[in-house]
Design a protein around this motif. Structure first.
Motif, PDB file in Angstrom:
ATOM      1  N   LEU A 167       0.751  -1.399   0.005  1.00  0.00           N
ATOM      2  CA  LEU A 167      -0.124  -0.041  -0.072  1.00  0.00           C
ATOM      3  C   LEU A 167       0.824   1.335   0.014  1.00  0.00           C
ATOM      4  O   LEU A 167       2.065   1.189   0.588  1.00  0.00           O
ATOM      5  CB  LEU A 167      -0.938   0.064   1.245  1.00  0.00           C
ATOM      6  N   ARG A 168       0.215   2.249  -0.560  1.00  0.00           N
ATOM      7  CA  ARG A 168       0.695   3.704  -0.476  1.00  0.00           C
ATOM      8  C   ARG A 168      -0.350   4.550   0.061  1.00  0.00           C
ATOM      9  O   ARG A 168      -1.484   4.609  -0.196  1.00  0.00           O
ATOM     10  CB  ARG A 168       0.951   4.379  -1.963  1.00  0.00           C
ATOM     11  N   VAL A 169       0.088   5.176   1.373  1.00  0.00           N
ATOM     12  CA  VAL A 169      -1.015   5.691   2.393  1.00  0.00           C
ATOM     13  C   VAL A 169      -0.748   7.035   2.512  1.00  0.00           C
ATOM     14  O   VAL A 169       0.404   7.499   2.774  1.00  0.00           O
ATOM     15  CB  VAL A 169      -1.164   4.881   3.607  1.00  0.00           C
ATOM     16  N   LEU A 170      -1.640   7.786   2.096  1.00  0.00           N
ATOM     17  CA  LEU A 170      -1.344   9.428   2.238  1.00  0.00           C
ATOM     18  C   LEU A 170      -2.223  10.164   3.645  1.00  0.00           C
ATOM     19  O   LEU A 170      -3.436   9.698   3.385  1.00  0.00           O
ATOM     20  CB  LEU A 170      -1.782  10.151   1.185  1.00  0.00           C
ATOM     21  N   ILE A 171      -1.436  10.543   4.464  1.00  0.00           N
ATOM     22  CA  ILE A 171      -2.371  11.292   5.616  1.00  0.00           C
ATOM     23  C   ILE A 171      -2.071  12.728   5.281  1.00  0.00           C
ATOM     24  O   ILE A 171      -1.001  13.355   5.238  1.00  0.00           O
ATOM     25  CB  ILE A 171      -1.814  11.056   6.913  1.00  0.00           C
ATOM     26  N   CYS A 172      -3.207  13.518   5.128  1.00  0.00           N
ATOM     27  CA  CYS A 172      -3.058  15.026   4.720  1.00  0.00           C
ATOM     28  C   CYS A 172      -4.075  15.933   5.625  1.00  0.00           C
ATOM     29  O   CYS A 172      -5.261  15.493   5.893  1.00  0.00           O
ATOM     30  CB  CYS A 172      -3.822  14.979   3.286  1.00  0.00           C
ATOM     31  N   GLY A 173      -3.444  17.150   5.972  1.00  0.00           N
ATOM     32  CA  GLY A 173      -4.234  17.992   6.671  1.00  0.00           C
ATOM     33  C   GLY A 173      -3.399  18.488   7.989  1.00  0.00           C
ATOM     34  O   GLY A 173      -2.130  18.903   7.795  1.00  0.00           O
ATOM     35  N   ASP A 174      -3.961  18.958   9.052  1.00  0.00           N
ATOM     36  CA  ASP A 174      -3.380  19.321   9.972  1.00  0.00           C
ATOM     37  C   ASP A 174      -2.671  18.421  10.968  1.00  0.00           C
ATOM     38  O   ASP A 174      -3.282  17.916  12.009  1.00  0.00           O
ATOM     39  CB  ASP A 174      -4.533  19.960  10.880  1.00  0.00           C
ATOM     40  N   ILE A 175      -1.645  18.150  10.538  1.00  0.00           N
ATOM     41  CA  ILE A 175      -0.606  16.888  11.120  1.00  0.00           C
ATOM     42  C   ILE A 175      -0.314  17.478  12.370  1.00  0.00           C
ATOM     43  O   ILE A 175      -0.171  16.731  13.596  1.00  0.00           O
ATOM     44  CB  ILE A 175       0.597  16.584  10.179  1.00  0.00           C
ATOM     45  N   LEU A 176       0.125  18.701  12.524  1.00  0.00           N
ATOM     46  CA  LEU A 176       0.743  19.205  13.795  1.00  0.00           C
ATOM     47  C   LEU A 176      -0.131  19.186  14.994  1.00  0.00           C
ATOM     48  O   LEU A 176       0.422  18.766  15.962  1.00  0.00           O
ATOM     49  CB  LEU A 176       1.092  20.822  13.562  1.00  0.00           C
ATOM     50  N   HIS A 177      -1.362  19.313  14.854  1.00  0.00           N
ATOM     51  CA  HIS A 177      -2.254  19.176  15.890  1.00  0.00           C
ATOM     52  C   HIS A 177      -2.888  17.830  16.282  1.00  0.00           C
ATOM     53  O   HIS A 177      -3.945  17.726  16.962  1.00  0.00           O
ATOM     54  CB  HIS A 177      -3.324  20.311  15.919  1.00  0.00           C
ATOM     55  N   SER A 178      -2.732  17.092  15.244  1.00  0.00           N
ATOM     56  CA  SER A 178      -3.407  15.708  15.318  1.00  0.00           C
ATOM     57  C   SER A 178      -3.056  14.409  15.954  1.00  0.00           C
ATOM     58  O   SER A 178      -1.974  14.061  15.587  1.00  0.00           O
ATOM     59  CB  SER A 178      -3.802  15.454  13.600  1.00  0.00           C
ATOM     60  N   LEU A 191       2.720  -2.199  11.131  1.00  0.00           N
ATOM     61  CA  LEU A 191       2.101  -3.170  10.279  1.00  0.00           C
ATOM     62  C   LEU A 191       2.657  -3.150   8.927  1.00  0.00           C
ATOM     63  O   LEU A 191       2.233  -4.288   8.083  1.00  0.00           O
ATOM     64  CB  LEU A 191       0.390  -3.121  10.083  1.00  0.00           C
ATOM     65  N   GLY A 192       3.858  -2.396   8.720  1.00  0.00           N
ATOM     66  CA  GLY A 192       4.356  -2.689   7.398  1.00  0.00           C
ATOM     67  C   GLY A 192       3.900  -1.993   6.410  1.00  0.00           C
ATOM     68  O   GLY A 192       4.401  -2.693   5.085  1.00  0.00           O
ATOM     69  N   VAL A 193       3.472  -0.850   6.341  1.00  0.00           N
ATOM     70  CA  VAL A 193       2.690  -0.253   5.267  1.00  0.00           C
ATOM     71  C   VAL A 193       3.973   0.159   4.031  1.00  0.00           C
ATOM     72  O   VAL A 193       5.039   0.652   4.799  1.00  0.00           O
ATOM     73  CB  VAL A 193       1.839   1.099   5.645  1.00  0.00           C
ATOM     74  N   GLY A 194       3.975  -0.201   3.022  1.00  0.00           N
ATOM     75  CA  GLY A 194       4.993   0.061   1.923  1.00  0.00           C
ATOM     76  C   GLY A 194       5.453   1.414   1.838  1.00  0.00           C
ATOM     77  O   GLY A 194       6.492   1.658   1.762  1.00  0.00           O
ATOM     78  N   HIS A 195       4.294   2.186   1.749  1.00  0.00           N
ATOM     79  CA  HIS A 195       4.942   3.584   1.441  1.00  0.00           C
ATOM     80  C   HIS A 195       3.844   4.499   2.221  1.00  0.00           C
ATOM     81  O   HIS A 195       2.602   4.527   2.020  1.00  0.00           O
ATOM     82  CB  HIS A 195       4.869   3.981  -0.004  1.00  0.00           C
ATOM     83  N   LEU A 196       4.425   5.474   3.102  1.00  0.00           N
ATOM     84  CA  LEU A 196       3.465   6.290   3.785  1.00  0.00           C
ATOM     85  C   LEU A 196       4.069   7.829   3.689  1.00  0.00           C
ATOM     86  O   LEU A 196       5.046   8.222   4.041  1.00  0.00           O
ATOM     87  CB  LEU A 196       3.788   6.053   5.382  1.00  0.00           C
ATOM     88  N   ARG A 197       2.959   8.608   3.282  1.00  0.00           N
ATOM     89  CA  ARG A 197       3.197  10.060   2.992  1.00  0.00           C
ATOM     90  C   ARG A 197       2.544  10.847   3.985  1.00  0.00           C
ATOM     91  O   ARG A 197       1.158  10.488   4.214  1.00  0.00           O
ATOM     92  CB  ARG A 197       2.790  10.396   1.675  1.00  0.00           C
ATOM     93  N   VAL A 198       2.946  12.190   4.163  1.00  0.00           N
ATOM     94  CA  VAL A 198       1.979  13.069   4.825  1.00  0.00           C
ATOM     95  C   VAL A 198       2.195  14.167   4.118  1.00  0.00           C
ATOM     96  O   VAL A 198       3.164  14.556   3.431  1.00  0.00           O
ATOM     97  CB  VAL A 198       2.570  13.360   6.327  1.00  0.00           C
TER      98      VAL A 198
END
Length: 316
Positions: A167-178, A191-198
């Protein structure tokens, strides 16, 4: 050893404060247990009775719809008695300390405390002051951690995309306060996600060492390229300093997930959001309510994941 580390002997977890130190085996065990509980509940809609005679206290010092209600339902579906502690009308308004409140409720033979608080570390602080055998569950502390949200997000992803490594997973938004972002990152990396972006504006990103194993991409269109899962986050204005975001319209123009942007991701990309949603600020209604949205499925899955956590912590 932190409170949520595995003990030296093969006993159950005592508390759930963070996912940071849980192993992949422990997380998968909780997800498997949640899956079994989901199947059993949907098959007959009867309380499982595993926590009959136990008492679960919801200690929420911040407002909540999804988390508080789902913990309430989870405990009841396991047969427990539930006390939704009324902070406004409790002795805390008379100056009683948090620890004294905890010990008072412990004296009434309460078995678990589900704690939400605006201050980082509150759940861990209470766990260290438990005198008896009660368990503490962190239902969100400041911007630090929200472990059951991290578990339910992983659970939701796994039901659609079981091969985390692909999987390629993207987390987007207010990372600082989340706190959600932090717990999702802990769960997905373990869990070993292949590619994790923020992805976020630079002033809504924490220091890079707070995002281990993540690729940071500031341009939203570039970050969306080829991803399998998008987790959108709410702008947490209650935790922001003034003017961290110039305007909601300007933020949406750069970081709002609309139909055009969704087409940049993979055609079968899952859209997720922990809620509450600010429509047309971080996500368009057409996307939030669209065919690729798993947002309400996350809410549903949260009950089963929290059932699994309560049953595990209380040794049922």
């Amino acid at each position: 050893m932190t409170l949520s580390d595995p003990p030296d002997t093969p006993r159950r977890l005592r508390h759930l404060i963070s996912l940071e130190h849980l192993s992949a085996a422990q997380i998968l065990h909780l997800l498997d247990r949640a899956e079994r509980m989901r199947e059993q509940w949907l098959a007959d809609r009867h309380a499982l009775g595993l926590l009959q005679g136990r008492a679960v206290v919801n200690l929420f010092f911040e407002n909540s719809t999804r988390t508080r209600t789902s913990f309430d339902l989870a405990a009841k579906r396991l047969g427990a008695d539930v006390i939704n502690f009324d902070i406004a009308n409790s002795s805390t308004s008379k100056g009683e300390s948090l620890v004294d409140t905890l010990h008072t409720l412990e004296a009434m033979h309460c078995d678990a405390f589900v704690v939400r608080h605006k201050e980082n570390g509150t759940a861990e602080f209470l766990a260290r002051h438990v005198r008896g055998s009660a368990s503490v569950v962190n239902a969100g502390d400041g911007n630090n951690a929200h472990p059951t949200q991290g578990l339910l997000d992983a659970f939701t992803i796994r039901r659609h995309r079981p091969d985390f490594a692909a999987l390629r997973v993207l987390i987007c938004g207010d990372i600082l306060h989340s706190r959600v972002a932090r717990s999702d990152i802990h769960a997905l990396r373990t869990l070993g996600v292949g590619h994790l972006r923020v992805c976020a504006p630079a002033n809504l990103l924490p220091a890079q060492d707070a995002l281990p194993g993540c690729e940071i991409v500031e341009d939203f269109d570039a970050a969306l390229d080829g991803v399998d899962v998008i987790v959108m986050l709410r702008l947490q204005k209650e935790r922001m300093q003034q003017a961290q975001v110039p305007s909601e319209q300007a933020y949406y123009a750069r970081y709002g997930l609309d139909a055009r942007r969704l087409r940049i991701a993979r055609p079968d990309c899952l859209v997720m959001h922990p809620g509450p949603i600010n429509r047309e600020v971080e996500i368009a209604s057409a996307v939030a309510d669209g065919a690729q949205s798993c947002i309400l499925e996350q809410v549903s899955n949260g009950v089963f994941v929290r059932m699994a956590v309560l049953a595990e912590l209380l040794g049922a």
